[in-house]
Design an enzyme around this catalytic site. Structure first.
Site, PDB file in Angstrom:
ATOM      1  N   TYR A  99      -8.254   3.814 -10.208  1.00 16.37           N
ATOM      2  CA  TYR A  99      -7.516   4.088  -9.325  1.00 16.37           C
ATOM      3  C   TYR A  99      -6.883   2.190  -9.376  1.00 16.37           C
ATOM      4  O   TYR A  99      -5.901   1.763  -8.241  1.00 16.37           O
ATOM      5  CB  TYR A  99      -7.902   4.410  -7.819  1.00 16.37           C
ATOM      6  CG  TYR A  99      -8.119   6.281  -8.069  1.00 16.37           C
ATOM      7  CD1 TYR A  99      -7.809   6.549  -9.149  1.00 16.37           C
ATOM      8  CD2 TYR A  99      -8.678   6.279  -6.984  1.00 16.37           C
ATOM      9  CE1 TYR A  99      -7.775   8.026  -9.554  1.00 16.37           C
ATOM     10  CE2 TYR A  99      -9.197   8.141  -7.195  1.00 16.37           C
ATOM     11  CZ  TYR A  99      -8.004   8.516  -8.031  1.00 16.37           C
ATOM     12  OH  TYR A  99      -8.880   9.291  -8.040  1.00 16.37           O
ATOM     13  N   LYS A 144     -18.358  10.461 -18.337  1.00 14.10           N
ATOM     14  CA  LYS A 144     -18.289  11.340 -19.464  1.00 14.10           C
ATOM     15  C   LYS A 144     -18.520   9.841 -20.908  1.00 14.10           C
ATOM     16  O   LYS A 144     -17.904   9.569 -21.737  1.00 14.10           O
ATOM     17  CB  LYS A 144     -16.680  11.236 -19.579  1.00 14.10           C
ATOM     18  CG  LYS A 144     -15.529  12.136 -20.718  1.00 14.10           C
ATOM     19  CD  LYS A 144     -16.931  13.295 -20.218  1.00 14.10           C
ATOM     20  CE  LYS A 144     -15.810  14.057 -21.692  1.00 14.10           C
ATOM     21  NZ  LYS A 144     -16.481  15.337 -21.567  1.00 14.10           N
ATOM     22  N   ASP A 161     -17.203  17.189 -16.896  1.00 13.60           N
ATOM     23  CA  ASP A 161     -16.552  18.713 -16.976  1.00 13.60           C
ATOM     24  C   ASP A 161     -18.143  19.524 -16.944  1.00 13.60           C
ATOM     25  O   ASP A 161     -17.942  20.610 -16.759  1.00 13.60           O
ATOM     26  CB  ASP A 161     -16.330  18.715 -18.850  1.00 13.60           C
ATOM     27  CG  ASP A 161     -16.901  17.613 -20.013  1.00 13.60           C
ATOM     28  OD1 ASP A 161     -17.816  17.581 -19.220  1.00 13.60           O
ATOM     29  OD2 ASP A 161     -16.396  18.098 -20.565  1.00 13.60           O
ATOM     30  N   ASP A 198     -13.484  11.685  -6.582  1.00 16.23           N
ATOM     31  CA  ASP A 198     -12.515  12.315  -5.445  1.00 16.23           C
ATOM     32  C   ASP A 198     -12.601  13.326  -6.409  1.00 16.23           C
ATOM     33  O   ASP A 198     -12.512  14.683  -5.337  1.00 16.23           O
ATOM     34  CB  ASP A 198     -11.825  11.204  -6.597  1.00 16.23           C
ATOM     35  CG  ASP A 198     -10.221  11.196  -5.607  1.00 16.23           C
ATOM     36  OD1 ASP A 198     -10.704  12.334  -4.463  1.00 16.23           O
ATOM     37  OD2 ASP A 198      -9.228  10.961  -5.768  1.00 16.23           O
ATOM     38  N   ASP A 228     -14.230  16.796  -3.073  1.00 22.33           N
ATOM     39  CA  ASP A 228     -13.311  17.834  -2.761  1.00 22.33           C
ATOM     40  C   ASP A 228     -13.637  19.365  -3.531  1.00 22.33           C
ATOM     41  O   ASP A 228     -13.649  19.910  -2.774  1.00 22.33           O
ATOM     42  CB  ASP A 228     -11.856  17.546  -3.368  1.00 22.33           C
ATOM     43  CG  ASP A 228     -10.923  16.198  -2.511  1.00 22.33           C
ATOM     44  OD1 ASP A 228     -11.791  16.306  -1.925  1.00 22.33           O
ATOM     45  OD2 ASP A 228      -9.699  16.428  -3.474  1.00 22.33           O
TER      46      ASP A 228
END
Length: 361
Positions: A142, A189, A221, A245, A249
């Site tokens: 970001y 990851k 994942d 993020d 959520d």
């Protein structure tokens, strides 16, 4: 205690829910002998309308002059077609970067009174959920180098982390786990990304300082799958900006309502923290006395706990919210069977819900 709080109502339902949190903060101040004053800050879409940009230097300076900051929500379809650098959400990045709040603490707690709203089976969630996600907030993709080619057919965003950026998040994850169930899962990851391999090297280098914490790793994942398959396996999750993020959520949804979850964005303690509900601006119900203010009220509790070190006062707010829910009071988003709750006389709006929490205090 005399403290000044920056209020950043923002857009949509932001002003509605922040107003109720202020009422609760004032009730706490009166009960415990404190004095809280407020400075209102313009940021987000309303700032675009007023100043032509989502966050001005002057408004950021106003936030920095305060002891803590409480944010409502920013954004809305009104500003969706603006260039990316002018979108209301840029105010969030500006506030986080400007305040140097590098760690986002996002508790995903399922209140037992709202278990019926959880989309997962009872045998999966049991008697409730309590997960803490520690998300890196000022680095990663970001904030990395980005661009689009002149012909518009190529675009790039760069995931970049430094050792110190990762270490301060990982240590916060370990320290948070020590105060809870002593389990930390670092999500990355690392089988693909060099930046994730750095996260693992940093974690391995500091884990010896926390021998009482059980450490595990999951790829993003798999972590996303495990969060809905068996969420009770998690205590504290520490992860990068983008992965945090996504996971936070997802975690918010399995607790039953995004309207119940608070968050705290913290720095090194030399400046104000930033506290906000995790829900959006919901412009379709703005000003209609329909929004759930409890996430913002619980964010105010986190503000008292982390920035003002007022643990008793923070717990008083949380207990008041619990008491109101236990009594059966509901806003529409947490009502479940809305008609049944309406028939019981316990379906309330934004203002009444805030008033009930004040009374429970």
């Amino acid at each position: 205690m005399n403290k000044t709080i920056a209020l950043i109502p923002g857009d949509g339902i932001g002003p509605d829910v922040v107003a109720e949190a202020v009422n609760v903060l004032n009730a706490v101040a009166k009960k415990y002998g404190h004095s809280f004053s407020y400075k209102e800050v313009t940021a987000g879409g309303c700032s675009i309308d007023k100043f032509g940009k989502p966050l001005t230097d002057e408004q950021l300076a106003l936030v920095k002059s305060c002891d803590a900051a409480l944010l409502g929500a920013v954004g809305g379809p009104k500003w969706d077609n603006l260039p990316s650098e002018l979108r209301p959400e840029k105010a969030l990045l500006g506030l986080r970067g400007g305040l140097k709040v590098y760690a986002n603490l996002r508790p995903a707690v399922m209140f037992k009174q709202l278990s019926a709203a959880c989309p997962l089976k009872n045998e999966v969630v049991g008697d409730g959920l309590d997960i803490l996600i520690v998300r890196e907030l000022t680095g990663g993709i970001y904030f990395g180098d980005r661009g689009t080619s002149e012909d518009g057919k190529t675009a790039w965003d760069t995931e970049k982390y430094t050792w110190p950026e990762v270490e301060r998040i990982v240590r916060l994850g370990f320290e948070s786990a020590q105060k809870r169930q002593k389990r930390l899962c670092v999500v990355d990851k690392a089988n693909i990304l060099n930046s994730s391999q750095l996260w693992r090297r940093v974690t391995e280098s500091v884990k010896g300082d926390y021998p009482d914490v059980t450490l595990s790793y999951l790829y993003i994942d798999n972590a996303s799958m495990q969060l809905v398959r068996n969420p009770k396996q998690f205590d504290v999750i520490a992860t990068s900006n983008m992965f945090g993020d996504i996971l936070s959520d997802e975690a918010s949804q399995i607790t039953g309502s995004i309207g119940m979850l608070a968050s705290a964005s913290l720095g090194d303690g030399t400046g104000p923290g930033l506290y906000e509900p995790i829900h959006g601006s919901a412009p379709d119900i703005a000003g209609k006395d329909l929004a759930n203010p409890l996430a913002t009220i619980l964010s105010a509790a986190m503000l008292l706990r982390f920035d003002f070190k007022l643990e008793e006062e923070a717990k008083a707010i949380e207990k008041a919210v619990d008491k109101v829910l236990e009594a059966g009071w509901r806003t529409g988003d947490i009502a479940g069977d809305v008609e049944a709750v309406k028939a019981s006389g316990k379906l309330v709006g934004t203002k009444k819900m805030g008033q009930l929490v004040v009374e429970a205090l």
